[in-house]
Write an enzyme that holds these catalytic residues in place. Structure first.
Site, PDB file in Angstrom:
ATOM      1  N   ASP A 117      47.780  58.704  50.877  1.00 54.09           N
ATOM      2  CA  ASP A 117      47.849  57.521  51.744  1.00 54.09           C
ATOM      3  C   ASP A 117      48.308  56.247  51.036  1.00 54.09           C
ATOM      4  OD1 ASP A 117      47.087  58.934  53.957  1.00 54.09           O
ATOM      5  OD2 ASP A 117      45.037  58.202  53.975  1.00 54.09           O
TER       6      ASP A 117
ATOM      7  N   ASP B  55      35.382  58.620  57.326  1.00 53.02           N
ATOM      8  CA  ASP B  55      35.655  59.946  57.884  1.00 53.02           C
ATOM      9  C   ASP B  55      35.600  61.062  56.856  1.00 53.02           C
ATOM     10  OD1 ASP B  55      37.975  59.049  56.659  1.00 53.02           O
ATOM     11  OD2 ASP B  55      39.211  59.183  58.454  1.00 53.02           O
TER      12      ASP B  55
END
Length: 922
Positions: free
Chosen positions: A490, A78
């Site tokens: 993340d 992405d």
């Protein structure tokens, strides 16, 4: 998590328009991808570039196998570009590293298609956001050499490779009989598009009747959640055409819950809703079995990739027109608490089908397998006696051990997880034993898949080597100990003692979702500090700042002020005796600690949320930057004073030079604008360098042989060319050390040199991980150089993220007035869910100035939802309205204090996610 794009500006660098598509129906500009020219150019020094190995670290929404060439496999990410599989090395090769700052959004890949006729051809639909975060339109890229080189056709609208719904697809498809014809399903109401010349020109299909209507949140003012997810996939029935002639039957999925599937039976001339199409859900995936004459669908109630609570699997027969629901667990069952995605069939045995839960957070993902066309299914794991499970698999993450995330969950949860966000699940069309699937963190796979059918266990391992998808927020390279310490989105961050090996574990004690800032004590580099993000209500006993005294090998935490969820920036004094921290939450003041965070006191004279750094020589000196003003502390961070320096950027970052007191280098927030300012008097004044017109960050490395000043590295613009630069003479001259094939999008928010190896640079990217570059002449080491000069005061710069988030930045404005005396606020989250039940937590905080007593929390569930049981605290309920009063706090919640209580519940209907939540008390 991905970095916010902030106010990214882009410069002309790699994509030059050379022609505009012609013809009555053409509506897209053709571009040739190649180097640009400028009137003059900085000297270029050849470098080798390699990834610092982490392996994975981000969401892989798509994996595509070529149907006619064995082992030709592509993966899309992405925010980190596209990759091609290398069978010999069992690794992935990046294909879009040539994308630069001018079109950074093209590192978001919404779809990819590999040609089954001329297998050297591959196509990608690129663009990161459809709202104003991405300044550019999207494009269809095409390559005739498996991604080694590319050309582009720019579309007249944006493409959202990092938008909601990005796991649906594939939106790009090639006619398997006449491969000059391609289709692309667009977002944003832009409809279906077609090319008849191998992707050179594109035109909207005027006869296609439905551009989609599903949006995740129509009220989202940012445009991120309120986008129409559009036309989501295209599939050809190859059996309805012959080689060289247009395939006649084409299926198209649309983000419309009432009209999800359309079909053409005349080669795309006319279109109609497929009769009997199942309604009520979105068709995430459509797979055509041209041998059996079937279309399979996997559906979910949302576009994903983070959510989805209901769905079905369907089978359509072309010969009879009949639809059959073949869901392993139908949506009508109370056991269905997930949507379906990741649909695939075994092309060697087309009655063998697999499908995945789109998202099943608890206790894990579930994969289902059928060998009889969906008549019966087996699960990859089953319940035995709760909380125990029997499994058709084992997991081996020895090659990427951090995938356990350092956790030790209570059964039935396990680590590592099978996965989450499982939008892509693909059986090799040439080998039914090989499966690959994407998760939110990696690519997993197996090579003994058919053992499942005999009752044996399959072995699942990471298949992600070479695919690096982390977003880098900070980097430090200390003079001793590990070569590199990283702060990442993340996955927290890592300590690298070997750049070419995957480290054993991310930072723990505590674990941060994202590490926003790192520092070490220059004269005592074993002392380190990091700050990071996580939701405080999830782990109220953990701190957002942590310390190490062994160079980052082990970490421990101290205390912290209340109300912190964001790490902000943190700095260690030159000798490691004290620390200054500016948490990232709006309005949180800058604080300092003498020692390792046992206590914190508020610093005076400096605005909240300033960017903080330390002098690298004087242990009493710290610096801050906020709103274009520069601040200096000479008492260890207890108090700050604004200097008289003017003309500084309102947004930027800075760092102090090792070995020289008061030597500060400051940049703006954009590689194509701003520049570099330098102070040699500890920030009392700054001079802007004239040799560079833009810079996003600056770092220092080992001095060149024969020189004393450290090498300076930056991502910036020199002579009109944006790139990575090194200066060996304090910025008087610059050499470009990357090239047009190694640009990495909007890289450079984090950059540093290596103090032990001349010429080595560490470059952080937003989605392509950490790169390290070395001079092609080979690393040069030597005696430590000592910089000259000794001024005593200091810098400028405040953080301005320049990447691209997986979720949009928060839109809630800060409070504009003081909270009343005795006021409470509540937050709520579902922590686990299962068939017919859920587990949740409520956190209550006193936001007022005096104690709150007699407080209560209430919330309402949507769609007539009712709670049939609650456990925990005392509760009352009326229909869908539930109020819980927790009495364990003795009815007295002190100012700024929080308390958290959990409960279990059962529900009738949809999952219990609150529509509203409120807290009362005085």
């Amino acid at each position: 998590m991905r970095r916010s794009p902030g106010g990214v500006l882009v410069s002309a660098a790699t994509a030059t328009a050379v022609a505009v598509a012609t013809g009555a129906v053409a509506a897209a500009a053709q571009l040739i991808i190649g180097p640009s020219t400028s009137a003059s150019a900085a000297v270029v020094e050849p470098y080798s570039w390699k990834n610092v190995r982490i392996d994975g670290g981000g969401f892989v929404p798509g994996i595509v196998f070529n149907q006619t060439e064995r082992n030709l496999i592509y993966a899309r990410t992405d925010i980190g570009g596209a990759y091609r599989w290398e069978q010999a090395s069992q690794s992935w090769t990046p294909l879009l590293d040539w994308v630069g700052w001018d079109r950074w959004g093209w590192n978001g890949v919404l779809s990819i298609a590999t040609d089954p006729v001329q297998t050297n051809r591959v196509y990608a639909a690129v663009g990161m956001y459809t709202n104003n975060w991405d300044p550019n339109n999207g494009a269809i890229l095409r390559s005739a050499d498996k991604g080694a080189t590319w050309q582009a056709t720019e579309l007249p609208f944006k493409v959202g490779g990092n938008m909601p719904g990005r796991g649906q697809g594939e939106r790009l498809a090639i006619d398997p009989n006449r491969n000059s014809i391609l289709y692309y399903g667009a977002e944003g109401g832009n409809g279906l598009w077609r090319s008849t010349d191998h992707g050179v020109t594109w035109a909207k299909v005027a006869s296609f009747p439905n551009p989609g209507n599903y949006v995740q949140d129509p009220g989202d003012s940012s445009g991120y959640l309120s986008q129409n997810q559009g036309v989501t996939w295209v599939g050809f029935d190859r059996s309805t055409g012959t080689a060289g002639n247009t395939t006649q039957t084409i299926y198209v999925g649309v983000a419309d819950k009432q009209n999800p599937i359309y079909r053409s039976t005349d080669g795309g001339t006319s279109w109609a809703r497929l009769p009997g199409s199942p309604t009520g859900y979105l068709a995430h995936k459509g797979v055509v079995d041209h041998i059996g004459g079937h279309l399979y669908l996997a559906t979910s109630d949302t576009g994903g990739p983070y959510d989805g609570g209901k769905g079905d699997v369907w089978k359509f027969s072309r010969s009879t027109g009949a639809w059959t629901r073949i869901s392993p667990i139908p949506s009508s069952s109370s056991d269905d608490y997930f949507g379906y995605s990741g649909l695939t069939i075994d092309r060697q045995n087309p009655d063998t089908i697999m499908v995945a839960t789109q998202v099943s957070w608890w206790p894990d993902a579930i994969f289902f397998r059928s060998t009889d066309g969906g008549a019966t299914w087996t699960r990859i794991w089953d319940w035995t006696s709760y909380p125990n499970r029997s499994k058709h698999y084992t997991m081996d993450v020895a090659s990427v051990p951090w995938l356990t995330f350092g956790s030790n969950p209570a059964p039935p949860e396990e680590t590592p997880k099978l996965g989450w966000m499982n939008e892509s699940l693909e059986i090799d069309p040439f080998d039914g034993n090989r499966l690959m699937y994407g998760t939110g963190a990696t690519i997993y796979g197996t090579t003994n898949l058919r053992d499942w059918d005999s009752g044996s266990q399959i072995t699942i391992r990471p298949m992600v080597k070479g695919l690096e998808e982390t977003a880098v927020l900070d980097l430090v390279s200390p003079p001793t100990g590990a070569s590199l310490i990283s702060g990442l989105g993340d996955v927290g961050g890592f300590r690298h003692t070997n750049l070419d090996a995957v480290p054993p574990m991310m930072f723990t004690s505590p674990i941060f979702t994202s590490t926003t800032s790192l520092d070490y004590a220059e004269s005592n580099p074993a002392v380190m500090v990091r700050a990071g993000n996580f939701t405080d209500a999830d782990r109220p006993n953990d701190s957002h700042v942590a310390f190490s005294t062994d160079g980052g090998a082990n970490w421990f935490q101290g205390t912290e002020p209340g109300g912190i969820n964001s790490g902000g920036t943190v700095a260690a004094s030159a000798d490691g005796s004290r620390f200054v921290w500016a948490p990232g939450d709006s309005g949180q003041p800058v604080v300092r600690s003498v020692g390792f965070g046992n206590t914190w006191t508020t610093a005076t004279g400096i605005p909240a949320n300033a960017r903080i750094e330390s002098d690298r020589v004087d242990p009493n000196r710290f610096y801050g930057l906020s709103g274009g003003r520069f601040y200096v502390s000479t008492d260890g961070g207890a108090s700050f004073t604004a200097t008289a320096a003017t003309g500084l950027p309102t947004d930027g970052r800075f760092t102090a030079l090792p070995g020289t007191a008061g030597d500060i280098w400051l940049t703006g927030a954009e590689a194509a604008s701003g520049g570099i300012w330098r102070s040699t008097d500890a920030g009392a004044s700054f001079t802007k360098l004239t040799t560079i017109t833009g810079a996003v960050s600056v770092g220092f490395g080992r001095a060149a042989p024969g020189r004393t000043h450290p090498a300076v590295f930056t991502m910036g613009t020199v002579d009109g060319r944006t790139g990575v630069y090194r200066s060996d003479d304090t910025g008087v001259t610059w050499v470009r050390i990357n090239d047009d094939q190694h640009q990495y999008g909007n890289a450079g928010e984090a950059i540093t040199g290596d103090p032990r190896i001349y010429g080595r640079v560490y470059l952080g990217t937003n989605g392509r991980g950490i790169l390290y570059g070395d001079r092609l002449g080979g690393p040069t080491t030597g005696p430590t150089a000592t910089p000259t000069g000794s001024p005593t005061t200091g810098p400028t710069g405040s953080p301005s993220p320049t990447g691209a988030p997986t979720t949009p930045p928060p839109t809630t404005p800060p409070p504009t007035s003081s909270p009343p005396a005795g006021a409470c606020a509540a937050s709520y989250r579902v922590t686990n869910s299962w068939s017919g039940g859920f587990q949740a937590e409520v956190t209550v905080r006193n936001t007022g100035s005096s104690a709150v007593t007699g407080w209560a929390v209430g919330w309402t569930f949507p769609d007539g939802q009712t709670i049939s049981q609650l456990w925990g605290g005392t509760h009352t309920q009326t229909g869908a309205n539930v109020t819980v009063r927790n009495l364990s706090y003795n009815g007295n919640l002190a100012p700024n204090a929080t308390t958290t209580f959990g409960f279990l519940g059962t529900w009738a209907g949809v999952n219990g996610v609150p529509a509203t939540i409120s807290c009362t008390g005085s």
